[in-house]
Write a protein that holds these residues in place. Structure first.
Motif, PDB file in Angstrom:
ATOM      1  N   UNK A  31      12.296 -22.942   2.258  1.00  0.00           N
ATOM      2  CA  UNK A  31      11.949 -23.602   1.006  1.00  0.00           C
ATOM      3  C   UNK A  31      11.952 -22.531  -0.083  1.00  0.00           C
ATOM      4  N   UNK A  32      12.089 -22.977  -1.323  1.00  0.00           N
ATOM      5  CA  UNK A  32      12.105 -22.013  -2.412  1.00  0.00           C
ATOM      6  C   UNK A  32      13.474 -21.889  -3.036  1.00  0.00           C
ATOM      7  N   UNK A  33      13.847 -20.673  -3.424  1.00  0.00           N
ATOM      8  CA  UNK A  33      15.101 -20.454  -4.126  1.00  0.00           C
ATOM      9  C   UNK A  33      16.297 -20.633  -3.198  1.00  0.00           C
ATOM     10  N   UNK A  34      17.439 -21.114  -3.717  1.00  0.00           N
ATOM     11  CA  UNK A  34      18.630 -21.304  -2.884  1.00  0.00           C
ATOM     12  C   UNK A  34      19.032 -20.015  -2.177  1.00  0.00           C
ATOM     13  N   UNK A  35      19.701 -20.159  -1.032  1.00  0.00           N
ATOM     14  CA  UNK A  35      20.027 -18.989  -0.217  1.00  0.00           C
ATOM     15  C   UNK A  35      21.182 -18.183  -0.774  1.00  0.00           C
ATOM     16  N   UNK A  36      21.962 -18.743  -1.674  1.00  0.00           N
ATOM     17  CA  UNK A  36      23.120 -18.060  -2.244  1.00  0.00           C
ATOM     18  C   UNK A  36      22.994 -18.083  -3.763  1.00  0.00           C
ATOM     19  N   UNK A  37      23.387 -16.988  -4.389  1.00  0.00           N
ATOM     20  CA  UNK A  37      23.187 -16.834  -5.837  1.00  0.00           C
ATOM     21  C   UNK A  37      24.231 -17.575  -6.664  1.00  0.00           C
ATOM     22  N   UNK A  38      24.218 -18.889  -6.577  1.00  0.00           N
ATOM     23  CA  UNK A  38      25.155 -19.679  -7.377  1.00  0.00           C
ATOM     24  C   UNK A  38      24.430 -20.767  -8.157  1.00  0.00           C
ATOM     25  N   UNK A  39      23.098 -20.740  -8.153  1.00  0.00           N
ATOM     26  CA  UNK A  39      22.342 -21.749  -8.903  1.00  0.00           C
ATOM     27  C   UNK A  39      22.660 -21.678 -10.391  1.00  0.00           C
ATOM     28  N   UNK A  40      22.932 -20.467 -10.881  1.00  0.00           N
ATOM     29  CA  UNK A  40      23.262 -20.324 -12.297  1.00  0.00           C
ATOM     30  C   UNK A  40      24.538 -21.076 -12.639  1.00  0.00           C
ATOM     31  N   UNK A  41      25.483 -21.102 -11.716  1.00  0.00           N
ATOM     32  CA  UNK A  41      26.732 -21.837 -11.962  1.00  0.00           C
ATOM     33  C   UNK A  41      26.438 -23.314 -12.176  1.00  0.00           C
ATOM     34  N   UNK A  42      25.557 -23.864 -11.369  1.00  0.00           N
ATOM     35  CA  UNK A  42      25.210 -25.277 -11.506  1.00  0.00           C
ATOM     36  C   UNK A  42      24.543 -25.543 -12.855  1.00  0.00           C
ATOM     37  N   UNK A  43      23.708 -24.611 -13.301  1.00  0.00           N
ATOM     38  CA  UNK A  43      23.060 -24.783 -14.606  1.00  0.00           C
ATOM     39  C   UNK A  43      24.069 -24.692 -15.751  1.00  0.00           C
ATOM     40  N   UNK A  44      25.065 -23.823 -15.589  1.00  0.00           N
ATOM     41  CA  UNK A  44      26.053 -23.639 -16.650  1.00  0.00           C
ATOM     42  C   UNK A  44      27.047 -24.794 -16.714  1.00  0.00           C
ATOM     43  N   UNK A  45      27.486 -25.267 -15.529  1.00  0.00           N
ATOM     44  CA  UNK A  45      28.509 -26.311 -15.514  1.00  0.00           C
ATOM     45  C   UNK A  45      28.497 -26.970 -14.129  1.00  0.00           C
TER      46      UNK A  45
END
Length: 444
Positions: free
Chosen positions: A190-204
């Motif tokens: 639980x918590x932050x996603x396991x791969x650093x791509x959450x920013x991509x989802x926020x951007x587009x």
């Protein structure tokens, strides 16, 4: 030390390449819980690939741990790990010893290789199972008490499914699997996603969907890819633990993560993990194998708390994790093909007469897969490059770096597949030598 067969031993493993004092203290508490609750000998194995200053601090933390009955701590830097590997490989008389050593302890980060070292050392220590945690995670807390996953792992792992059913909340398993051993127990995070791509989802969100869907087999429908995107890298969400629930079943690989997993020795002593470098997901292969071979597992809900370390917020950390993500996408050309072959094969084709995994079948699948045409991976790189350039900024800069290494990345993905097949074929000999000779002075 050379093991005897009179003691019930397990290995609780923490690979790390970062400062993680709190994780060391926490996993020692889990080790104490396991020894106290289940009456076993716990070998706490810290595989430390940190720089000298961090290693020194970790050594202080380990020295300050309270003495715990039936818990033995092994804190091994890379020099000690290399010494153990070199002796084991030399005694194996296998061909190409330098290649084997590189696959087991590469210069670059490898999630699979560090876990393979834990597997091999666990065999040397005479352990019946390996329980893996990660250094960028912690335990959930309920009523002031840490929630340890090892509670479910030791309640079921290694028992026949018919006996393990008494220790779980529910059983969703065909009766004819009742005499097979529980080979894996796991949960997620639980918590932050396991791969650093959450920013991509926020951007587009559209770009996020396009990029994440690239790890699906190319022939999947849009609906299948959409479902995969929805489930990927998010673990068990954010809902905190409130009470135990466990299911004896054929565990869906999408429901468990390697920060919260345990395997029985009859699995990892037969087949290792892919030793690919700088590739996320390279350590998830056995989860698929256990499922496709119809080996029983337990899925529970003592999820680990995942968090991001400061390095992952830096520009260097960004580039490192984006590279690992792209190499993961390229690896799927080969691994999806192997997963398809495993799922299409009857479980009797993947298991021998003693219902143990047939390693030769798996390495054969990999060799067939390694010959696949690279066109699909060229398409993947084109899609990532287009998507990242649409995002602009540091994503566009990374796309430049990726495009400059295009041929190298394509060839590495193919070579990684061939290396994995090679390691599988050598693995039974390495395990046998490790089991017979023990950890020796490297364990000091």
């Amino acid at each position: 030390m050379k093991h005897t067969t009179s003691t019930d031993r397990i290995c609780l493993a923490l690979p790390t390449n970062r400062a993680c004092e709190e994780a060391i203290v926490g996993i020692a508490e889990e080790a104490a819980y396991a020894a106290r609750t289940f009456g076993i000998e716990v070998h706490l194995l810290i595989l430390d690939s940190c720089d000298q200053a961090t290693w020194t601090e970790h050594t202080r933390v380990v020295a300050d741990l309270p003495a715990i009955p039936d818990v033995i701590v092994h804190h091994l830097d890379e020099a000690r790990q290399r010494d153990f590997l070199r002796r084991t490989i030399q005694r194996s008389d296998l061909a190409a010893p330098d290649r084997l050593l590189t696959l087991m302890l590469p210069a670059d980060l490898s999630y699979g290789a560090c876990t393979n070292r834990a597997f091999l050392i666990a065999s040397a220590l005479g352990c019946r199972s390996v329980h893996r945690r990660d250094s960028d995670s912690s335990y959930q807390v309920l009523d002031g008490e840490k929630v340890f996953p090892i509670h479910h792992e030791l309640a079921s792992l290694g028992k026949t499914a018919s006996k393990a059913s008494a220790a779980v909340t529910e059983t969703v398993l065909a009766p004819h699997h009742g005499q097979r051993r529980v080979s894996m127990v796991g949960a997620s995070f639980v918590g932050e996603p396991s791969v650093d791509i959450a920013e991509i989802e926020r951007l587009d969100a559209g770009v996020y969907h396009d990029v994440v869907s690239l790890w699906a087999p190319a022939h999947w429908s849009d609906e299948q890819k959409g479902q995969l995107v929805e489930e990927s890298f998010k673990g068990a969400g954010t809902t905190p633990f409130t009470e135990d629930h466990s299911t004896l079943t054929l565990v869906d690989p999408m429901r468990v993560d390697m920060c919260n997993i345990a395997f029985h020795h009859e699995v990892y002593e037969r087949v290792p993990l892919p030793p690919a470098t700088d590739t996320i997901g390279s350590d998830y292969f056995l989860i698929h194998l256990v499922h496709d071979a119809a080996l029983p597992g337990v899925l529970h809900n003592r999820h680990i708390q995942n968090f991001y370390t400061p390095f992952r917020r830096t520009d260097a950390g960004f580039r490192a994790y984006q590279l690992r993500f792209v190499k993961f996408l390229l690896s799927m050309l080969y691994l999806n093909d192997v997963y398809d072959r495993m799922s299409a094969a009857p479980d009797t084709a993947l298991l021998d007469e003693q219902e143990r995994v047939r390693a030769d079948v798996i390495s054969g699948f990999l060799r067939q897969s390694a010959g696949r045409d690279q066109t699909e991976n060229v398409w993947r790189l084109d899609r990532v490059s287009t998507a990242y350039r649409k995002l602009g900024g540091r994503y566009a800069e990374f796309a430049d770096l990726m495009d400059a290494r295009r041929k190298q990345l394509l060839d590495e993905a193919q070579q990684d597949t061939e290396d994995f097949a090679y390691l599988i074929d050598a693995w039974p000999v390495l395990v046998g030598v490790a089991r017979d000779t023990g950890l020796g002075s490297a364990g000091a």
